[in-house]
Write a protein that holds these residues in place. Structure first.
Motif, short mmCIF file in Angstrom:
data_model
loop_
_atom_site.label_atom_id
_atom_site.label_comp_id
_atom_site.label_asym_id
_atom_site.label_seq_id
_atom_site.Cartn_x
_atom_site.Cartn_y
_atom_site.Cartn_z
N ARG A 20 -16.26 -66.00 -105.52
CA ARG A 20 -16.03 -67.37 -104.97
C ARG A 20 -15.93 -68.46 -106.01
N ASN A 50 -8.76 -64.13 -103.89
CA ASN A 50 -8.62 -65.04 -102.73
C ASN A 50 -9.62 -66.20 -102.81
N THR A 107 -7.24 -62.40 -93.04
CA THR A 107 -8.64 -62.28 -93.45
C THR A 107 -9.06 -63.60 -94.08
N ASP A 229 -17.14 -54.73 -101.19
CA ASP A 229 -16.46 -55.88 -100.57
C ASP A 229 -17.45 -57.04 -100.39
C1 NCD Z 1 -13.25 -61.09 -97.43
C2 NCD Z 1 -13.66 -62.49 -97.93
O1 NCD Z 1 -14.56 -63.09 -97.34
O2 NCD Z 1 -13.12 -62.93 -98.95
N1 NCD Z 1 -13.66 -60.96 -96.07
C3 NCD Z 1 -13.81 -59.80 -95.37
O3 NCD Z 1 -14.08 -59.90 -94.18
N2 NCD Z 1 -13.72 -58.61 -95.93
C4 NCD Z 1 -11.76 -60.90 -97.61
C5 NCD Z 1 -11.33 -59.45 -97.49
O4 NCD Z 1 -11.76 -58.61 -98.30
O5 NCD Z 1 -10.55 -59.13 -96.60
#
Ligand code: NCD
Ligand code: ZN
Ligand code: ZN
Length: 355
Positions: A20, A50, A107, A229
């Motif tokens: 982030r 992202n 997402t 993730d």
């Molecule tokens: C991820 C995010 O919060 O950046 N969220 C998720 O639900 N996995 C984005 C992603 O990996 O798709």
């Protein structure tokens, strides 16, 4: 307890985290995120593009790397992103990143790729670096077709269901350069847990039924990676109506996998493969000398309030994990011990691909 009661594993690698930073450092930053990595046994993490301002230009990438440099306590690498309008940037950044990440479903980040650009992007990205995809059941078949047409190494992230895994297994069988990852939340939580977790169970891809989950476990030998993730959001954000998708995972991945070892569903070499050799092979990342973790195999109850992540919540709250990290050593220097991060901000290494 002495060190000799502990199990020694090589430092783990998480090829899928969202730290982030820059842009949403109220959720996490490179310091808190890499502290969480160490506490979870990961000496290496690779950060997704992202961000609030997506990492689709060299300028944005350089800013991100600069922000990381002063803060990281674990080794950190990066991916680049594309919506199909930045192909001229690819050559400028390809020696700085481990791969290209494409989002083919909605997402967090609102960063959805128009499918008609997929093949053009595939043909523009250097062949020696993987493309990672967020591709759920409706699009994973298309991605496999593009892999067949281009021969480009591709990693399918966070596979959550039979419909997502089957095309990947077929592609692998026919010799295509495809790898697949699964997350701890898809391995250990189901749509039954979603009801209990409410907004805190909101993640992409969504949590699936027990039978979908069983299919992942049945085929774990053909899965290359467990990826956390790690997608931290504040509990306030989760509850305030916008409920962004994602859940933190860096500090619960190894404890949950060790729970599966306790339960006889996994063995330690599986963890070494899925969180070590597997991701290293995809990334072309060599081992670091004298970089290891010492793990205690003993049950404990997972509690979000004890985590290092800024998020301070976990979808695994109250579950009984099978072990945890007691010590982390990176290149001969202790980075984490007795529940404390002792590494100084900036002591982690900024990783660049070898080729
Ligand atoms: C991820 C995010 O919060 O950046 N969220 C998720 O639900 N996995 C984005 C992603 O990996 O798709
Ligand atoms: Zn995703
Ligand atoms: Zn993600």
């Amino acid at each position: 307890m002495t060190d000799s009661d502990l199990i020694k594993l090589r430092g783990l690698v998480d090829l899928h985290v969202h730290l982030r930073d820059p842009g949403q450092t109220h959720k996490e930053n490179f310091f808190t995120g890499t502290r969480a990595a160490l506490a979870g046994g990961f000496t290496t993490v690779i950060d997704m593009p992202n961000n609030a301002r997506p990492i689709t230009t060299k300028v944005a990438l350089d800013q991100k790397i600069k922000s990381a440099e002063r803060q990281i306590v674990a080794d950190t690498g990066f991916y680049f992103g594309s919506l199909g309008d930045n192909l001229e940037e690819f050559v400028k950044v390809s020696d700085q990143v481990f791969g290209l990440k494409l989002y083919l479903n909605v997402t967090t980040g609102g960063y959805l790729l128009d499918k008609s650009y997929l093949e053009k992007i595939y043909r523009a990205w250097p062949m020696n670096k993987p493309i990672l995809v967020h591709a759920e059941a409706d699009v994973v078949g298309l991605v496999m077709q593009v892999v067949e047409a281009t021969g480009h190494p591709t990693h399918v992230c966070h596979i959550s269901s039979r419909a997502e895994l089957e095309p990947v297994l077929l592609a692998k069988k026919s010799g295509l350069p495809v790898t697949g990852g699964v997350t701890p939340h898809h391995l250990f939580l189901t749509d039954t847990d979603s009801q209990r977790l409410g907004v805190f169970g909101g993640v992409k891809p969504s949590l699936k039924s027990a039978s979908e989950q069983a299919f992942l476990w049945e085929h774990l030998d053909d899965i290359d990676v467990v990826e956390s993730d790690h997608a931290p959001h504040t509990s306030q954000e989760k509850e305030d109506g916008s409920a962004p998708y994602g859940m933190p995972g860096l500090e619960t991945t190894l404890p949950m996998l060790l729970g599966a070892v306790r339960d006889g569903r996994l063995e330690l070499p599986d963890i070494e493969r899925l969180c070590g050799a597997g991701p290293r092979k995809i990334l072309g990342l060599p081992e670091e000398d004298d970089t290891y973790i010492l793990v205690e195999q003993a049950d404990f109850t997972i509690s979000g309030s004890k985590l290092m992540t800024k998020a301070k919540w976990t979808p695994f709250e109250g579950m009984t994990a099978g072990g945890r990290v007691r010590k982390v050593v990176i290149r001969g220097t202790t980075a984490f011990e007795n529940g404390e991060v002792v590494a100084k901000p900036g002591s982690g290494r900024l990783l660049r691909p070898v080729t």
